[in-house]
Design a protein around this motif. Structure first.
Motif, PDB file in Angstrom:
ATOM      1  N   MET A  35      -9.617  -2.244  10.281  1.00 25.80           N
ATOM      2  CA  MET A  35      -8.188  -2.272  10.623  1.00 25.80           C
ATOM      3  C   MET A  35      -7.331  -2.355   9.360  1.00 25.80           C
ATOM      4  SD  MET A  35      -7.925  -4.923  13.790  1.00 25.80           S
ATOM      5  CE  MET A  35      -8.174  -4.450  15.501  1.00 25.80           C
ATOM      6  N   ILE A  36      -7.698  -3.285   8.499  1.00 20.90           N
ATOM      7  CA  ILE A  36      -6.943  -3.494   7.257  1.00 20.90           C
ATOM      8  C   ILE A  36      -6.888  -2.208   6.450  1.00 20.90           C
ATOM      9  CG2 ILE A  36      -6.985  -4.710   5.029  1.00 20.90           C
ATOM     10  CD1 ILE A  36      -8.334  -7.069   6.637  1.00 20.90           C
ATOM     11  N   ASP A  37      -8.033  -1.518   6.349  1.00 19.15           N
ATOM     12  CA  ASP A  37      -8.105  -0.310   5.526  1.00 19.15           C
ATOM     13  C   ASP A  37      -7.402   0.883   6.161  1.00 19.15           C
ATOM     14  OD1 ASP A  37      -9.479  -1.674   3.583  1.00 19.15           O
ATOM     15  OD2 ASP A  37     -11.465  -0.940   4.174  1.00 19.15           O
ATOM     16  N   LEU A  38      -7.119   0.798   7.448  1.00 16.52           N
ATOM     17  CA  LEU A  38      -6.301   1.833   8.086  1.00 16.52           C
ATOM     18  C   LEU A  38      -4.810   1.552   7.915  1.00 16.52           C
ATOM     19  CD1 LEU A  38      -8.300   2.339  11.420  1.00 16.52           C
ATOM     20  CD2 LEU A  38      -7.966   4.058   9.628  1.00 16.52           C
ATOM     21  N   ILE A  39      -4.440   0.283   8.024  1.00 13.38           N
ATOM     22  CA  ILE A  39      -3.020  -0.089   7.989  1.00 13.38           C
ATOM     23  C   ILE A  39      -2.431   0.023   6.591  1.00 13.38           C
ATOM     24  CG2 ILE A  39      -1.373  -1.971   8.369  1.00 13.38           C
ATOM     25  CD1 ILE A  39      -3.307  -3.019  10.551  1.00 13.38           C
ATOM     26  N   GLN A  40      -3.147  -0.436   5.573  1.00 14.11           N
ATOM     27  CA  GLN A  40      -2.598  -0.493   4.216  1.00 14.11           C
ATOM     28  C   GLN A  40      -2.077   0.857   3.707  1.00 14.11           C
ATOM     29  OE1 GLN A  40      -2.443  -3.500   2.067  1.00 14.11           O
ATOM     30  NE2 GLN A  40      -0.968  -2.102   1.132  1.00 14.11           N
ATOM     31  N   PRO A  41      -2.869   1.937   3.768  1.00 16.46           N
ATOM     32  CA  PRO A  41      -2.346   3.214   3.255  1.00 16.46           C
ATOM     33  C   PRO A  41      -1.160   3.753   4.045  1.00 16.46           C
ATOM     34  CG  PRO A  41      -4.502   3.526   4.290  1.00 16.46           C
ATOM     35  CD  PRO A  41      -4.284   2.059   4.188  1.00 16.46           C
ATOM     36  N   GLN A  42      -1.119   3.467   5.359  1.00 21.13           N
ATOM     37  CA  GLN A  42       0.023   3.911   6.147  1.00 21.13           C
ATOM     38  C   GLN A  42       1.302   3.206   5.706  1.00 21.13           C
ATOM     39  OE1 GLN A  42       0.710   6.197   8.252  1.00 21.13           O
ATOM     40  NE2 GLN A  42      -1.278   7.013   8.860  1.00 21.13           N
ATOM     41  N   LEU A  43       1.220   1.901   5.490  1.00 14.07           N
ATOM     42  CA  LEU A  43       2.403   1.173   5.020  1.00 14.07           C
ATOM     43  C   LEU A  43       2.836   1.685   3.648  1.00 14.07           C
ATOM     44  CD1 LEU A  43       1.685  -2.539   6.064  1.00 14.07           C
ATOM     45  CD2 LEU A  43       3.486  -1.047   6.945  1.00 14.07           C
ATOM     46  N   ASP A  44       1.874   1.936   2.781  1.00 13.10           N
ATOM     47  CA  ASP A  44       2.204   2.459   1.447  1.00 13.10           C
ATOM     48  C   ASP A  44       2.901   3.811   1.547  1.00 13.10           C
ATOM     49  OD1 ASP A  44       0.992   0.212   0.377  1.00 13.10           O
ATOM     50  OD2 ASP A  44      -0.894   1.229  -0.101  1.00 13.10           O
ATOM     51  N   GLN A  45       2.427   4.646   2.450  1.00 12.50           N
ATOM     52  CA  GLN A  45       3.015   5.976   2.626  1.00 12.50           C
ATOM     53  C   GLN A  45       4.424   5.875   3.208  1.00 12.50           C
ATOM     54  OE1 GLN A  45       0.614   8.720   4.983  1.00 12.50           O
ATOM     55  NE2 GLN A  45       2.462   9.770   5.682  1.00 12.50           N
ATOM     56  N   TRP A  46       4.601   5.049   4.224  1.00 10.70           N
ATOM     57  CA  TRP A  46       5.912   4.924   4.870  1.00 10.70           C
ATOM     58  C   TRP A  46       6.956   4.303   3.940  1.00 10.70           C
ATOM     59  CZ3 TRP A  46       3.235   2.434   9.688  1.00 10.70           C
ATOM     60  CH2 TRP A  46       2.679   3.455  10.474  1.00 10.70           C
ATOM     61  N   GLN A  47       6.496   3.468   3.024  1.00 12.38           N
ATOM     62  CA  GLN A  47       7.418   2.836   2.080  1.00 12.38           C
ATOM     63  C   GLN A  47       8.250   3.878   1.338  1.00 12.38           C
ATOM     64  OE1 GLN A  47       8.905  -0.186   1.176  1.00 12.38           O
ATOM     65  NE2 GLN A  47       7.105  -1.126   0.239  1.00 12.38           N
TER      66      GLN A  47
END
Length: 364
Positions: A35-47
């Protein structure tokens, strides 16, 4: 089916609201490394995506937002890997995600309905807009598994009124919606029935000022929800009791004082039971951790927690607690020290020694 679902919702002015939905309903959405490894890159991208104006963080099902970190996987990895490499990777990436949420430049709305414990508290407390509902049930019950309130718990427990954070960290007592608002763990109460209305109202907003847009929507929904809100707050009602019972120079004084209270009050009896059955070593770790992190910055707190968490995985107390409560479920943990009087302070001190020359979160 993915353990995290990502959805996008268009707004009336051409922007996008994005959703992170924890999708592991059978495990009460326990936070896994996947879960963590899916969420982190998405947040980085949306930033860096100007079209994205806000993030909603919620979960599948109605029972739990997130009942904690996936400590069973950590236990299994520790059993197979004496160097606890998986545990180090898990906590490093989990705390990086928590810190990202705390410091995110766009609004993150957490729908903290149902059970919110441990790792779920870490996710929720970093969000800019934290919502509780009539079903919210929050807690940091780590003392019962030989751990301590991590995921930024050292930060938010130390920022609670008086010594409520110390009491709740040591006992793991549960908190309802009114408690969460009183303690600063939540920002708004919204009825669980208005979840879809929140999304529709957010889509209909104008997003010139993102925080103002979110506040307008949530403020209106909170007002609509007042008939469902119960202002009964056991923590607030026991505030004077908490201040009195924690007014000791040693953790032994606190525990002896709490256990000596004769009361039919279920809330007090719940705290007594947790302290009585909890790990004497963990009680000492919790008290010391809250002391050493009291004046640290948020980043320093996570660095300190990483040291303590990795050390907990290199000693037997935490794995034994997980075994007894969550794996074998015999509810009979064999704690290293049977009583608080037995706890060796020199042994406690070892948990606060960094195993690295440079903390893995130093560049966070």
């Amino acid at each position: 089916m993915s353990c995290v679902l990502f959805n996008e919702y268009p707004t009336q002015d051409g922007k996008r609201i994005v959703e992170i939905c924890l999708n592991a309903e059978r495990s009460l959405n326990a936070l896994s490394l996947d879960m963590i490894d899916l969420i982190q890159p998405q947040l980085d991208q949306w930033q860096d995506d100007d079209r994205v104006v806000a993030v909603i963080l919620d979960s599948a099902g109605s029972k739990a937002f997130c009942a904690g970190g996936d400590v069973v996987s950590i236990y299994k990895a520790i059993s197979e890997d004496s160097n606890a490499k998986f545990a180090e990777a898990f906590f490093t990436r989990e705390y990086t995600l928590d810190y990202t949420i705390h410091t995110y430049s766009k609004p993150i709305i957490c729908w903290g309905s149902g059970i919110v414990m441990g790792g779920g508290m870490g996710l929720m407390n970093g969000c800019s807009h934290r919502i509780v509902t009539e079903t919210s049930h929050l807690a940091m019950p780590e003392v019962t598994i030989g751990l301590y309130p991590d995921v930024g718990g050292s930060w938010f427990l130390n920022h609670m009124p008086g010594r409520t954070g110390l009491f709740l960290g040591l006992t793991g007592n549960p908190m309802n919606a009114a408690d969460a608002l009183f303690l600063g763990l939540a920002d708004r109460f919204i009825s669980v029935e208005l979840r879809q209305s929140m999304l529709e109202s957010l889509q209909a907003e104008s997003w010139g000022d993102a925080n103002a847009a979110v506040n307008r929507v949530l403020r209106g929904l909170e007002q609509e929800s007042q008939a469902c809100f119960s202002s009964r707050s056991p923590v607030r009602n026991h505030y004077d009791f908490i201040q009195q019972i924690t007014d000791h120079d040693s953790v032994t004084g606190f525990v002896d004082s709490l256990l000596s209270v004769e009361s039919d009050d279920k809330w007090i009896k719940r705290a007594q039971k947790a302290i009585h059955h909890g790990s004497p070593l963990a009680i000492n770790l919790i008290k010391k951790q809250l002391e050493v992190t009291k004046h640290m910055s948020l980043k320093e707190v996570f660095c300190a927690e990483l040291i303590l968490s990795v050390q907990c995985c290199q000693h037997k107390e935490f794995p034994e607690g997980v075994r007894a409560l969550l794996v074998d479920k015999d509810a009979d943990p064999q704690w290293r020290f049977k009583t608080l009087a037995d706890v060796d302070n020199a042994y406690v001190d070892k948990f606060f020694l960094s195993p690295w020359q440079k903390n893995p979160l130093a560049e966070m």
